[in-house]
Design a protein around this motif. Structure first.
Motif, mmCIF file in Angstrom:
data_model
loop_
_atom_site.group_PDB
_atom_site.id
_atom_site.type_symbol
_atom_site.label_atom_id
_atom_site.label_comp_id
_atom_site.label_asym_id
_atom_site.label_seq_id
_atom_site.Cartn_x
_atom_site.Cartn_y
_atom_site.Cartn_z
ATOM 1 N N UNK A 1 0.783 -1.140 0.031
ATOM 2 C CA UNK A 1 -0.025 0.184 0.127
ATOM 3 C C UNK A 1 0.950 1.260 -0.023
ATOM 4 N N UNK A 2 2.072 1.129 0.644
ATOM 5 C CA UNK A 2 2.962 2.424 0.666
ATOM 6 C C UNK A 2 3.524 2.508 -0.645
ATOM 7 N N UNK A 3 3.874 1.448 -1.457
ATOM 8 C CA UNK A 3 4.478 1.777 -2.507
ATOM 9 C C UNK A 3 3.453 2.257 -3.519
ATOM 10 N N UNK A 4 2.218 1.503 -3.768
ATOM 11 C CA UNK A 4 1.207 2.000 -4.725
ATOM 12 C C UNK A 4 0.934 3.425 -4.379
ATOM 13 N N UNK A 5 0.538 3.755 -3.093
ATOM 14 C CA UNK A 5 0.330 5.157 -2.735
ATOM 15 C C UNK A 5 1.168 6.139 -3.369
ATOM 16 N N UNK A 6 2.412 6.004 -3.158
ATOM 17 C CA UNK A 6 3.688 6.910 -3.327
ATOM 18 C C UNK A 6 3.554 6.964 -5.041
ATOM 19 N N UNK A 7 3.773 5.910 -5.724
ATOM 20 C CA UNK A 7 4.063 5.855 -6.983
ATOM 21 C C UNK A 7 2.760 6.397 -7.869
ATOM 22 N N UNK A 8 1.663 6.014 -7.362
ATOM 23 C CA UNK A 8 0.509 6.438 -8.107
ATOM 24 C C UNK A 8 0.539 8.077 -8.297
ATOM 25 N N UNK A 9 0.929 8.640 -6.864
ATOM 26 C CA UNK A 9 0.923 10.422 -7.105
ATOM 27 C C UNK A 9 2.092 10.501 -7.837
ATOM 28 N N UNK A 10 3.399 9.981 -7.831
ATOM 29 C CA UNK A 10 4.473 10.314 -8.533
ATOM 30 C C UNK A 10 4.085 9.959 -10.083
ATOM 31 N N UNK A 11 3.508 9.038 -10.537
ATOM 32 C CA UNK A 11 3.408 8.423 -12.100
ATOM 33 C C UNK A 11 2.126 8.925 -12.453
ATOM 34 N N UNK A 12 0.964 9.865 -11.667
ATOM 35 C CA UNK A 12 0.046 10.232 -12.160
ATOM 36 C C UNK A 12 0.225 11.273 -13.228
ATOM 37 N N UNK A 13 -0.291 11.265 -14.574
ATOM 38 C CA UNK A 13 -0.142 12.393 -15.402
ATOM 39 C C UNK A 13 -1.497 12.858 -15.902
ATOM 40 N N UNK A 14 -1.616 12.796 -17.184
ATOM 41 C CA UNK A 14 -2.960 13.478 -17.622
ATOM 42 C C UNK A 14 -4.017 12.590 -17.018
ATOM 43 N N UNK A 15 -3.751 11.277 -17.001
ATOM 44 C CA UNK A 15 -4.896 10.445 -16.498
ATOM 45 C C UNK A 15 -4.169 9.555 -15.103
ATOM 46 N N UNK A 16 -5.233 8.917 -14.647
ATOM 47 C CA UNK A 16 -4.828 7.980 -13.469
ATOM 48 C C UNK A 16 -3.898 6.894 -13.763
#
Length: 199
Positions: free
Chosen positions: A53-68
């Protein structure tokens, strides 16, 4: 059967439905692991446990671009990353080198016919400095040639069409991280002779 007898006792008797069971066809599970059009697989190079959950949360915000972006854990320290467009995926690849808690995160594209778990992730992208090159030989061609000793050269850092004059050359290289890192190499310059170039 021996395993079941160890778990449930020697007098185990199975019902007809338990004996019959069910057959799962390969295509029933394969699709989940296959890449879609814009999919990456990410591996965290660490011996420590990764908190999903920590990895997913961190990289979802870092890798989010135009879309989710969708990130799912598919094995220990291995994640399937799905983008909805090519631009967001290439932005993440162009910004390599990624780390998570001081551990390298390796990325690779997943094609639609490839199972993400079967991809051998050993390549990482790094900027490498080349020190000790004679000033008048600091060109993109020289950087390309020396950089190819280390791995596959992606680009040479230079301004426009100018040569790469400066204290050192910088080369963006795809490197096999399972191999020992090179410290340098002897390079033969026609008029200058052989020199050690630090990497």
């Amino acid at each position: 059967m021996e395993e079941l007898e160890n778990r449930f006792g020697m007098n185990l008797q199975l019902f007809d439905k338990e004996w019959q069971g069910v057959v799962i066809e390969e295509d029933g599970i394969a699709n989940m692991m296959m890449g879609s059009q814009f999919t990456l697989v990410a591996r965290v190079l660490t011996t420590r446990a990764i908190h999903r959950d920590v990895f997913v949360g961190a990289f979802k915000s870092l890798w989010k671009g135009i879309d989710e972006v969708s990130i799912k854990e598919i094995d220990d320290s291995l994640f399937l990353v799905r983008f909805t467009n090519q631009r967001d995926m290439h932005r993440v690849l162009d910004m390599e080198l990624w780390t998570f808690r001081d551990s390298l995160v390796l990325l690779a594209k997943v094609w639609t016919s490839i199972d993400a778990r079967s991809i051998n992730l050993t390549l990482g992208t790094f900027w490498v400095q080349l020190h000790g090159i004679p000033p008048l030989t600091m060109t993109a061609a020289v950087a390309q040639k020396i950089g190819s000793l280390v791995g596959r050269v992606i680009e040479v850092d230079q301004t426009g069409d100018e040569d790469c004059l400066g204290h050192f050359l910088r080369v963006h290289i795809r490197i096999d991280v399972s191999q020992a890192l090179m410290r340098g190499a002897f390079v033969a310059f026609l008029e200058k002779g052989s020199r050690w170039v630090d990497l």
